[in-house]
Design a protein around this motif. Sequence first.
Motif, PDB file in Angstrom:
ATOM      1  N   ALA A 123       0.790  -1.231   0.000  1.00 55.96           N
ATOM      2  CA  ALA A 123       0.000   0.000   0.000  1.00 55.96           C
ATOM      3  C   ALA A 123       0.823   1.283   0.000  1.00 55.96           C
ATOM      4  O   ALA A 123       0.431   2.269  -0.619  1.00 55.96           O
ATOM      5  N   VAL A 124       1.959   1.289   0.693  1.00 53.67           N
ATOM      6  CA  VAL A 124       2.693   2.544   0.875  1.00 53.67           C
ATOM      7  C   VAL A 124       3.841   2.700  -0.121  1.00 53.67           C
ATOM      8  O   VAL A 124       4.015   3.765  -0.708  1.00 53.67           O
ATOM      9  N   ARG A 125       4.631   1.663  -0.309  1.00 58.02           N
ATOM     10  CA  ARG A 125       5.788   1.770  -1.208  1.00 58.02           C
ATOM     11  C   ARG A 125       5.428   2.212  -2.625  1.00 58.02           C
ATOM     12  O   ARG A 125       6.149   3.026  -3.201  1.00 58.02           O
ATOM     13  N   PRO A 126       4.335   1.714  -3.218  1.00 56.18           N
ATOM     14  CA  PRO A 126       3.993   2.189  -4.566  1.00 56.18           C
ATOM     15  C   PRO A 126       3.762   3.705  -4.625  1.00 56.18           C
ATOM     16  O   PRO A 126       4.175   4.364  -5.581  1.00 56.18           O
ATOM     17  N   ARG A 181       5.635  16.951  -0.988  1.00 53.41           N
ATOM     18  CA  ARG A 181       5.923  15.939   0.033  1.00 53.41           C
ATOM     19  C   ARG A 181       4.723  15.011   0.132  1.00 53.41           C
ATOM     20  O   ARG A 181       3.582  15.424   0.019  1.00 53.41           O
ATOM     21  N   SER A 182       4.982  13.774   0.352  1.00 52.48           N
ATOM     22  CA  SER A 182       3.934  12.770   0.375  1.00 52.48           C
ATOM     23  C   SER A 182       3.571  12.393   1.805  1.00 52.48           C
ATOM     24  O   SER A 182       4.449  12.203   2.640  1.00 52.48           O
ATOM     25  N   ARG A 183       2.279  12.264   2.050  1.00 49.38           N
ATOM     26  CA  ARG A 183       1.840  11.778   3.358  1.00 49.38           C
ATOM     27  C   ARG A 183       2.171  10.305   3.520  1.00 49.38           C
ATOM     28  O   ARG A 183       2.221   9.790   4.630  1.00 49.38           O
ATOM     29  N   ALA A 184       2.385   9.641   2.389  1.00 45.27           N
ATOM     30  CA  ALA A 184       2.747   8.224   2.443  1.00 45.27           C
ATOM     31  C   ALA A 184       4.054   8.030   3.205  1.00 45.27           C
ATOM     32  O   ALA A 184       4.256   7.002   3.852  1.00 45.27           O
ATOM     33  N   HIS A 185       4.924   9.023   3.143  1.00 48.29           N
ATOM     34  CA  HIS A 185       6.187   8.932   3.875  1.00 48.29           C
ATOM     35  C   HIS A 185       5.928   8.863   5.377  1.00 48.29           C
ATOM     36  O   HIS A 185       6.548   8.073   6.095  1.00 48.29           O
ATOM     37  N   HIS A 186       4.991   9.663   5.847  1.00 43.54           N
ATOM     38  CA  HIS A 186       4.642   9.631   7.274  1.00 43.54           C
ATOM     39  C   HIS A 186       3.989   8.294   7.643  1.00 43.54           C
ATOM     40  O   HIS A 186       4.238   7.758   8.731  1.00 43.54           O
ATOM     41  N   ALA A 187       3.169   7.764   6.740  1.00 40.19           N
ATOM     42  CA  ALA A 187       2.554   6.458   6.984  1.00 40.19           C
ATOM     43  C   ALA A 187       3.625   5.373   7.075  1.00 40.19           C
ATOM     44  O   ALA A 187       3.556   4.492   7.942  1.00 40.19           O
ATOM     45  N   TYR A 188       4.615   5.447   6.192  1.00 42.20           N
ATOM     46  CA  TYR A 188       5.694   4.457   6.198  1.00 42.20           C
ATOM     47  C   TYR A 188       6.456   4.520   7.521  1.00 42.20           C
ATOM     48  O   TYR A 188       6.762   3.481   8.120  1.00 42.20           O
ATOM     49  N   ILE A 189       6.745   5.714   7.990  1.00 39.08           N
ATOM     50  CA  ILE A 189       7.460   5.877   9.259  1.00 39.08           C
ATOM     51  C   ILE A 189       6.632   5.320  10.418  1.00 39.08           C
ATOM     52  O   ILE A 189       7.159   4.612  11.286  1.00 39.08           O
ATOM     53  N   ALA A 190       5.340   5.631  10.435  1.00 42.24           N
ATOM     54  CA  ALA A 190       4.469   5.109  11.500  1.00 42.24           C
ATOM     55  C   ALA A 190       4.441   3.585  11.480  1.00 42.24           C
ATOM     56  O   ALA A 190       4.494   2.940  12.540  1.00 42.24           O
TER      57      ALA A 190
END
Length: 141
Positions: free
Chosen positions: A93-96, A113-122
């Motif tokens: 879900a996040v890496r793509p 900036r992508s919110r996906a980066h914050h999701a990946y960190i979480a």
Amino acid sequence: MDAPTAVLVAVSLVWLGMVLAISFLEAPLKFRAPNVTPQIGLGIGRLVFRALNAAEVLFAVVALVALVLFPPTGRIITSVLVAVGTLLVQLVAVRPRLSRRSDAVLAGRDAPRSRAHHAYIALEVAKVAALVLTGTWLLSA
């Protein structure tokens, strides 16, 4: 400690160490190095995270096989499944989303900036917690 437990301890703690070293040390520090542009940092990051994720998949498979062949207590099963599930969410879900943004930056386009980066960190934090619990519970059993 029996051999299957020792394997699960080793897998969980080596996996933990790799995630801590790469996600929480290498990833942020590379952008602070002299002369590292966002494009260079992203290019390096893609290679490093592709390798990390490949190793993580291997660790997840070994951990799941150990759970099936030699089931430990319920809380250890749960913590391993949380770590594996977190990895799957990151990969599917996040890496793509992160790859689409890095593709744009590497092509020279401005990308917000992508919110996906914050999701990946979480998700990395959740995975670290699950791996710490797995290792701790296995060593204290």
